[in-house]
Scaffold this active site. Structure first.
Site: not given
Ligand code: NDP
Length: 449
Positions: A129, A169
């Site tokens: 990571k 991510d």
């Molecule tokens: P994105 O950046 O596309 O979206 C993240 C979302 O979560 C946004 O809506 C963001 O809001 C919100 N968010 C981020 N940080 C916080 C926080 N500290 N508190 C509250 N809301 C938060 O990321 P992904 O959708 O790619 O990833 C989301 C999760 O899924 C993560 O845990 C990631 O590790 C996991 N994941 C992702 C994969 C992928 O293929 N993308 C694969 C497997 C797991 P805002 O816009 O306000 O920041």
């Protein structure tokens, strides 16, 4: 030799002392060690061969300076990281996160979890990571590009299609992967498409990769429900976040006849009793890169509330946390259970605290842990690598069918491992055990490295 339980407790103690101030890493290690006690009781050689001592220690940790110039001409400096956690079953593989909260402890928790998750997919990929404390929010395209180029100017020497293959991510999507790939290609003077996944479709990306984590999550949820004679159709669903995972989990739930009534971002959540209109969320988040609060301008009957944890107070049948780590604590878990929630599947990594997880397991809520439930993203990344090596592209239907099959197998393997060790129905333990066994066997076979 001490018994397995005592051994794990002592090892956990050493991990906390050696990795002080890294609470997320401690949390991830604790959950895994606790669930592996029954395995170690049957397989004491994993203790005597030092497999456990080694599996909690990253093979390599890289930390570097990332200097760049903002639009006003000011020099900015961020910190870049890559944690190469475990390469027993394949090249390191795992996403890159750009978020101000990123630090070495968060990336170690993610790399550690990734090792087991990648093993669970059945594909030959190790765990890693990386990321930076850079905040892409509010930055221009030019600033994001200059940052990505500077980040890759250091990272390139540590990655490669047979060494370490990063992906997206939080804060890293198609735009960022494109800029990083361009810089890698320029420095190396070689078109090594398999060095990054999540690429655009015009330069080696795979169909379904964008949708894969969200779709895979819902395929896993569907298996979990079907096993109990239940279905997604007709269910009321909460999906936190409004990023990549959240958007495509919502899309698949809607395709399967479920009703998503709420989504969120880090500022607050939107409740739409009629069902979330996904086109509006995609416009705000994927095109305008705006805030979820803007949803109510397009749909005045919907409600916006400040504060993201409030989403878990809405009555639902199914909860899909898809934003970030530790977003469901013990209190939110209790509220969900009290309101009749029947199933939780984790789209984000470690979105439920250890106490919250215990509430769900003790209450008989069906619980799909992240390592298993969100593995569809990395699995499809590995399919992207296969297509790059073959210089071929599969159709959407072909990749989607492979993804679905992988998620069904992950559910079956996790369920079987839990049952084999007397913990029927506990997918947290089952996923840890099934993921661990393959990595441990490979480490045993490869000797002390
Ligand atoms: P994105 O950046 O596309 O979206 C993240 C979302 O979560 C946004 O809506 C963001 O809001 C919100 N968010 C981020 N940080 C916080 C926080 N500290 N508190 C509250 N809301 C938060 O990321 P992904 O959708 O790619 O990833 C989301 C999760 O899924 C993560 O845990 C990631 O590790 C996991 N994941 C992702 C994969 C992928 O293929 N993308 C694969 C497997 C797991 P805002 O816009 O306000 O920041």
């Amino acid at each position: 030799m001490a018994n397995a339980k005592q051994y794990c407790e002592e090892l956990f103690q050493r991990v906390t002392e050696r990795n002080a101030h890294e609470p997320e890493f401690h949390q991830a290690v604790k959950e895994v060690l606790e669930s592996l006690v029954p395995v170690l009781e049957k397989r004491p050689e994993y203790i005597s061969l030092g497999i456990m001592e080694r599996i909690v220690e990253p093979e390599r940790q890289i930390i570097f300076r990332v200097p760049w110039v903002d639009d006003t001409g000011k020099v900015r400096v961020n910190r870049g990281f890559r944690i190469q956690f475990n390469s027993a079953i394949g090249p390191y593989k795992g996403g890159i996160r750009f978020h101000p909260s990123v630090n070495v402890g968060i990336l170690k928790f993610l790399g550690f979890e990734q090792t087991f998750k990648n093993s669970l997919t059945g594909l030959p990929i190790g765990g890693g990571k990386g990321g930076s404390d850079f905040d892409p929010k509010g930055k221009s395209d030019g600033e994001v590009m200059r940052f990505c180029q500077s980040f890759m100017t250091e990272l390139y020497r540590h990655i490669g299609q047979d060494i370490d293959v990063p992906a997206g991510d939080i804060g890293v999507g198609g735009r960022e992967v494109g800029y990083m790939f361009g810089q890698f290609k320029r420095i190396k003077n070689a078109y090594e498409a398999g060095v990054l996944t999540g690429k655009g479709l015009t330069f080696g990306g795979s169909l379904v990769r964008t949708q894969a984590t969200g779709y895979g999550l819902v395929y896993f949820l569907d298996e979990m429900l079907k096993d109990k004679g239940m279905a997604i159709a007709g269910k009321t669903v909460l999906v936190s976040g409004s990023g990549n995972v959240s958007i495509y989990a919502t899309e698949k739930v809607q395709q399967m006849g479920g009703k998503v009534v709420a989504v969120s971002d880090s500022n607050g959540y939107v409740y739409d009793a009629e069902g979330i209109k996904l086109d509006t969320v995609k416009r705000i988040k994927e095109i305008e890169r705006g805030r979820i609060s803007e949803y109510v301008k397009a749909h005045p009957k919907a409600e916006y509330h400040e504060g993201c944890s409030g989403i878990w107070t809405i009555k639902c049948d199914i909860a899909l946390p898809c934003a970030t780590q530790n977003e469901i604590d013990e209190n939110s878990a209790k509220i969900l259970v009290k309101n009749g929630c029947q199933a939780v599947a984790e789209g984000a990594n470690m979105p439920t605290t250890l106490e919250g997880t215990k509430v769900f397991l003790d209450s008989g809520v069906l619980f799909g842990p992240a390592k298993a439930a969100n593995a569809g993203g990395v699995a499809t990344s590995a399919l992207e690598m296969s297509q790059n090596s073959m210089r071929l592209s599969w159709t959407f239907e072909e990749v989607d069918a492979k993804l679905k099959n992988i998620m069904i197998n992950i559910f079956k393997n996790s369920s079987k491992a839990a049952e084999d060790y007397g913990l029927k129905g506990n997918l947290v333990a089952g996923a840890n055990m099934a993921g661990f066994l393959k990595v441990a066997e490979a480490m045993k076979a490869q000797g002390l490295v």
